[in-house]
Scaffold this active site. Structure first.
Site, short mmCIF file in Angstrom:
data_model
loop_
_atom_site.label_atom_id
_atom_site.label_comp_id
_atom_site.label_asym_id
_atom_site.label_seq_id
_atom_site.Cartn_x
_atom_site.Cartn_y
_atom_site.Cartn_z
N LYS A 73 0.86 -1.19 0.00
CA LYS A 73 0.00 0.00 0.00
C LYS A 73 0.89 1.24 0.00
CE LYS A 73 -4.62 0.46 0.49
NZ LYS A 73 -5.61 -0.57 0.14
N GLY A 177 -20.94 5.38 4.69
CA GLY A 177 -19.97 5.88 3.73
C GLY A 177 -20.50 5.77 2.32
N VAL A 181 -17.01 3.65 -3.67
CA VAL A 181 -17.52 2.27 -3.58
C VAL A 181 -18.89 2.24 -2.90
CG1 VAL A 181 -17.10 -0.04 -2.68
CG2 VAL A 181 -15.19 1.29 -3.59
#
Ligand code: PHE
Length: 331
Positions: A73, A177, A181
């Site tokens: 990452k 959220g 996505v």
């Protein structure tokens, strides 16, 4: 504790002056992959901690999805008050590109929280080891709709395990959220006629909630709402012992990385009889699609079919966990 990661690079970007952290968990299974996160942190060391955790989770994600890749990452740790203008953003993305270029293909990046396909094109001005470039630049484009397809396949498997049917119509979900996505998950669930409670820290996302006929609440309320399945789709660490004590859902499955604040919190969920699907399995759609189309030359339809198989991967995990009375995958 022995060092778990193969390589950790922390470099102050020569153009931006911002801390760029690149953590490679492992390249043992193959090229390390993992997105580039651009987010605010109290200090750069918090960004380093996040990169260490997120890169290890990418190794688990690739393994669970059967991909020949290790985990990594990149985290750009923005100061809490940072605001990046167009030039500042280009500068730090070029800094990221240089760090990746130095690794000579051991690692390839993709979009993540705070970055998109256009940002990938900017990184690609410095290195070719970038997934999800816009289609016109030869890439597979935005990965978030594909991640969402995988999440919905996982939600069907979860509903089958908990309620005995994979049908989503009338099923109640709370999505915490509505980012790239989460927004797609909300659209796909709404199309399947599910009932939605949604939340986001950004009040502008309320427009999408209204368009979908979803109930809009504050994130704290969404976490604790009385629904069938809670879908964490924002930043990690939301499942703390305090939150778990107040949950009113039957199951949890969502794309947010590292949802548990600590591994032991899975035991608390288990004690409460709440099924939790590991985010490393649920959130793999983006990498499955991008690597399928870009590396394995799958057609979009083939790659999407493979993303949907996340449901088949998850079903036996949930079945075994129920049979053995264990709260989560071991290891
Ligand atoms: N954000 C993606 C993930 O966490 C990263 C990614 C997407 C990497 C697509 C490569 C390709 O899975």
């Amino acid at each position: 504790m022995p060092m778990e990661h193969e390589q950790i690079i922390v470099r102050r970007g020569s153009r931006s002056g911002l801390p760029v952290v690149l953590a490679i968990h492992t390249t043992a299974p193959g090229q390390a992959i993992g997105g580039c996160r651009l987010a605010r942190y109290p200090t750069w060391r918090d960004g380093l901690d996040d990169a260490l955790r997120l890169s290890a989770a990418m190794t688990a994600k690739c393994a669970a999805a059967g991909l020949p890749h290790g985990g990594a990452k990149t985290v750009v740790a923005l100061p809490p008050d940072a605001a990046l203008d167009h030039d500042g953003r280009r500068a730090v993305l070029h800094d990221v590109g240089d760090v990746i270029a130095d690794l000579d293909g051991a690692y390839a990046t993709g979009p993540d929280v705070g970055t998109d396909s256009a940002d990938m094109a900017t990184i690609a001005e410095r290195t070719r080891h970038v997934f999800c470039l816009p289609a016109e630049a030869g890439g597979s484009g935005d990965s978030s709709p594909h991640t969402a397809v995988g999440v919905v396949a996982a939600l069907r498997a979860v509903c089958e395990a908990v309620f005995g049917t994979a049908d989503l119509a009338g099923r109640r979900f709370a999505i915490v959220g509505l980012g790239r996505v989460g927004g797609h998950v909300a659209r796909q669930l709404s199309a399947a006629r599910a009932k939605l409670v949604v939340a986001d820290v950004d009040p502008a996302k309320r427009v999408l909630a209204e368009k979908l006929g979803a109930a809009w609440v504050e994130p704290e309320e969404a976490l604790r709402s009385d629904v069938d399945v809670l879908v964490p789709a924002a930043l990690g660490g939301v499942l703390t012992p305090a939150v778990v004590g107040e949950l009113r859902c039957a199951a949890i499955a969502g794309p947010a990385n590292n949802q548990l604040d600590a591994p032991g919190t899975a035991d608390l969920l288990h004690q409460r009889g709440i099924l939790w699907a590991p985010d490393t399995v649920v959130s793999a759609g983006g990498v499955i699609y991008a690597t399928g189309v870009e590396l394995r030359h799958e057609t979009p339809a083939e790659a999407t079919a493979r993303v949907r198989r996340i449901g088949d991967t998850l079903a036996p995990i949930l079945r075994d966990a129920a049979r053995d009375g264990v709260p989560r995958m071991s290891g």
